[in-house]
Design an enzyme around this catalytic site. Structure first.
Site, PDB file in Angstrom:
ATOM      1  N   CYS A  36       8.951 -34.620 -23.437  1.00  0.00           N
ATOM      2  CA  CYS A  36       8.169 -35.011 -24.615  1.00  0.00           C
ATOM      3  C   CYS A  36       9.011 -35.332 -25.847  1.00  0.00           C
ATOM      4  O   CYS A  36       8.480 -35.836 -26.834  1.00  0.00           O
ATOM      5  CB  CYS A  36       7.180 -33.904 -24.973  1.00  0.00           C
ATOM      6  SG  CYS A  36       8.018 -32.402 -25.510  1.00  0.00           S
ATOM      7  N   ASP A  38      10.365 -33.179 -27.868  1.00  0.00           N
ATOM      8  CA  ASP A  38      10.328 -32.110 -28.874  1.00  0.00           C
ATOM      9  C   ASP A  38      11.591 -31.250 -28.797  1.00  0.00           C
ATOM     10  O   ASP A  38      12.310 -31.275 -27.797  1.00  0.00           O
ATOM     11  CB  ASP A  38       9.091 -31.228 -28.662  1.00  0.00           C
ATOM     12  CG  ASP A  38       7.813 -31.960 -29.031  1.00  0.00           C
ATOM     13  OD1 ASP A  38       7.874 -32.896 -29.834  1.00  0.00           O
ATOM     14  OD2 ASP A  38       6.757 -31.589 -28.495  1.00  0.00           O
ATOM     15  N   CYS A  63       5.098 -28.406 -29.844  1.00  0.00           N
ATOM     16  CA  CYS A  63       3.648 -28.239 -29.874  1.00  0.00           C
ATOM     17  C   CYS A  63       3.262 -26.752 -29.927  1.00  0.00           C
ATOM     18  O   CYS A  63       4.123 -25.870 -29.939  1.00  0.00           O
ATOM     19  CB  CYS A  63       3.060 -28.871 -28.621  1.00  0.00           C
ATOM     20  SG  CYS A  63       3.586 -27.958 -27.160  1.00  0.00           S
ATOM     21  N   CYS A 107       6.716 -27.087 -21.842  1.00  0.00           N
ATOM     22  CA  CYS A 107       6.958 -26.539 -23.191  1.00  0.00           C
ATOM     23  C   CYS A 107       7.617 -25.166 -23.083  1.00  0.00           C
ATOM     24  O   CYS A 107       8.473 -24.809 -23.899  1.00  0.00           O
ATOM     25  CB  CYS A 107       5.655 -26.443 -23.967  1.00  0.00           C
ATOM     26  SG  CYS A 107       4.608 -27.897 -23.810  1.00  0.00           S
TER      27      CYS A 107
HETATM   28 FE1  FES Z   1       6.616 -31.063 -26.425  1.00  0.00          FE
HETATM   29 FE2  FES Z   1       5.054 -29.046 -25.859  1.00  0.00          FE
HETATM   30  S1  FES Z   1       4.523 -31.138 -25.814  1.00  0.00           S
HETATM   31  S2  FES Z   1       7.138 -28.975 -26.397  1.00  0.00           S
END
Ligand code: FES
Length: 129
Positions: A36, A38, A63, A107
């Site tokens: 993702c 992140d 998230c 995640c």
């Molecule tokens: Fe990226 Fe959860 S969607 S860490």
């Protein structure tokens, strides 16, 4: 509240434990999720004699699942030795939260990978220095 998240996930998301920069940390590690994009950073303060993680904090740019997993991982790792904390798995962290939706498992992988990265960094940068 009607949500697919457990009460525990929501609790850790709304009230993250050990959040923020640890000013006196020995190491900081940051990892990103290929799934993702992140990111999470983890800070460790380790007792050099016992190798016990005495303090730990995190910053998440992810998230709700990632914030919750990073939060619970800090609780799981604090007080453990580096070798013990290194064995924490993403499944254990997800279970400790009462489960995560299947599409959110990556995640928890991100949070655990960042912990492993911080431990490895401590072992390479501090112990072998
Ligand atoms: Fe990226 Fe959860 S969607 S860490």
């Amino acid at each position: 509240m009607n949500t697919q998240y457990s009460e525990k996930v929501l609790d850790h998301f709304m009230h993250p434990r050990n959040l923020g920069i640890l000013e006196y940390a020995d190491v900081k590690a940051t990892e990103g999720s290929p799934a993702c994009g992140d990111q999470v950073s983890l800070y460790l303060k380790v007792n050099p004699k016992t190798m016990i993680i005495e303090d730990i904090s995190f910053q998440s740019y992810g998230c709700a699942s990632n914030i919750a997993t990073a939060s619970i991982i800090t609780e799981m790792a604090k007080g453990k030795t580096l070798d013990e904390a290194e064995k924490i798995t993403w499944k254990e962290s997800a279970n400790a939260l009462g489960g995560l939706p299947a599409v959110k498992m990556h995640c928890s992988v991100l949070a655990v990978d960042t912990l492993k990265s911080a431990i490895k960094k401590y072992k390479i940068d501090i112990i072998t220095r």
